[in-house]
Design a protein around this motif. Sequence first.
Motif, short mmCIF file in Angstrom:
data_model
loop_
_atom_site.label_atom_id
_atom_site.label_comp_id
_atom_site.label_asym_id
_atom_site.label_seq_id
_atom_site.Cartn_x
_atom_site.Cartn_y
_atom_site.Cartn_z
N LEU A 273 41.95 37.24 14.09
CA LEU A 273 41.14 36.38 13.23
C LEU A 273 42.00 35.60 12.24
O LEU A 273 41.74 34.43 11.97
N ALA A 274 43.03 36.23 11.70
CA ALA A 274 43.86 35.61 10.67
C ALA A 274 44.52 34.32 11.14
O ALA A 274 44.64 33.37 10.36
N ILE A 275 44.93 34.24 12.40
CA ILE A 275 45.61 33.03 12.86
C ILE A 275 44.67 31.84 12.96
O ILE A 275 45.13 30.70 13.04
N HIS A 276 43.36 32.07 12.90
CA HIS A 276 42.39 30.98 12.96
C HIS A 276 42.25 30.24 11.63
O HIS A 276 41.66 29.17 11.57
N GLY A 277 42.77 30.83 10.56
CA GLY A 277 42.75 30.17 9.26
C GLY A 277 41.35 29.92 8.74
O GLY A 277 40.40 30.62 9.09
N ASP A 278 41.22 28.88 7.90
CA ASP A 278 39.93 28.62 7.26
C ASP A 278 39.10 27.57 7.98
O ASP A 278 38.07 27.13 7.48
N GLN A 279 39.51 27.18 9.18
CA GLN A 279 38.78 26.16 9.92
C GLN A 279 37.75 26.74 10.88
O GLN A 279 37.00 26.00 11.51
N TRP A 280 37.72 28.04 11.02
CA TRP A 280 36.80 28.69 11.95
C TRP A 280 36.02 29.77 11.22
O TRP A 280 36.54 30.42 10.31
N ASP A 281 34.79 30.00 11.66
CA ASP A 281 33.98 31.14 11.22
C ASP A 281 33.77 32.00 12.44
O ASP A 281 33.00 31.65 13.34
N LEU A 282 34.47 33.13 12.48
CA LEU A 282 34.44 34.03 13.63
C LEU A 282 34.07 35.43 13.19
O LEU A 282 34.37 35.84 12.07
N THR A 283 33.48 36.16 14.10
CA THR A 283 33.25 37.59 13.93
C THR A 283 33.86 38.30 15.13
O THR A 283 33.62 37.89 16.27
N ALA A 284 34.65 39.31 14.88
CA ALA A 284 35.20 40.14 15.96
C ALA A 284 34.52 41.50 15.88
O ALA A 284 34.69 42.23 14.91
N GLU A 285 33.74 41.81 16.87
CA GLU A 285 33.10 43.12 16.95
C GLU A 285 33.99 43.99 17.82
O GLU A 285 34.25 43.66 18.98
N GLY B 41 31.43 24.19 21.25
CA GLY B 41 32.18 23.04 21.72
C GLY B 41 33.40 22.69 20.89
O GLY B 41 34.16 21.80 21.27
N LYS B 42 33.60 23.39 19.78
CA LYS B 42 34.78 23.12 18.93
C LYS B 42 36.03 23.53 19.70
O LYS B 42 36.11 24.63 20.24
N GLN B 43 37.00 22.65 19.73
CA GLN B 43 38.24 22.91 20.46
C GLN B 43 39.34 23.38 19.50
O GLN B 43 39.50 22.81 18.42
N PRO B 44 40.11 24.39 19.91
CA PRO B 44 41.21 24.83 19.06
C PRO B 44 42.31 23.78 19.00
O PRO B 44 42.55 23.06 19.98
N SER B 45 42.98 23.70 17.86
CA SER B 45 44.08 22.75 17.69
C SER B 45 45.30 23.22 18.48
O SER B 45 45.39 24.39 18.89
N ASP B 46 46.23 22.31 18.68
CA ASP B 46 47.48 22.67 19.36
C ASP B 46 48.22 23.74 18.57
O ASP B 46 48.83 24.65 19.14
N ALA C 93 32.94 30.17 28.98
CA ALA C 93 32.34 28.85 29.14
C ALA C 93 31.26 28.67 28.07
O ALA C 93 30.72 29.65 27.54
N PRO C 94 30.92 27.43 27.75
CA PRO C 94 29.90 27.18 26.73
C PRO C 94 28.57 27.88 27.04
O PRO C 94 28.19 28.04 28.20
N VAL C 95 27.90 28.29 25.98
CA VAL C 95 26.63 28.99 26.12
C VAL C 95 25.59 28.11 26.84
O VAL C 95 24.69 28.63 27.50
#
Length: 116
Positions: free
Chosen positions: A97-109, A15-20, A46-48
């Motif tokens: 991934l880099a453009i998400h900065g330190d506010q997100w924890d993502l994994t790209a498989e 549910g976390k929304q990306p910033s502008d 869509a949300p899980v």
Amino acid sequence: MRYMMLLRLDQDQAGKQPSDELMAEMGKLLEDMTRQGVLLDTAGLAPVAEATSLRLSAGKTTVVDGPFTEAKEFIGGYCLVQAKDQDEAVQWARRFLAIHGDQWDLTAEVRQVMEP
């Protein structure tokens, strides 16, 4: 070759929304990928909690509607790219991934799409 980037998030980010600002940076990256002929398709999902899971076991299909409280991670989106090899696809995933900065924890498989 085509590669699929499956973008996984931790359940606590549901549910976390990306910033502008992030959306603007994402737009620039996607524009660059399109201009270079790399981007084939991309979208968030869509949300899980709105998902339906189907499982085939011993020839029987079971259908379960979300939310799935036992899930620790979920696929939040995907990106389908055309790249010369796995290394190039991974470099695009790094930029994503880099453009998400330190506010997100993502994994790209990153996985090659098997062609017939």
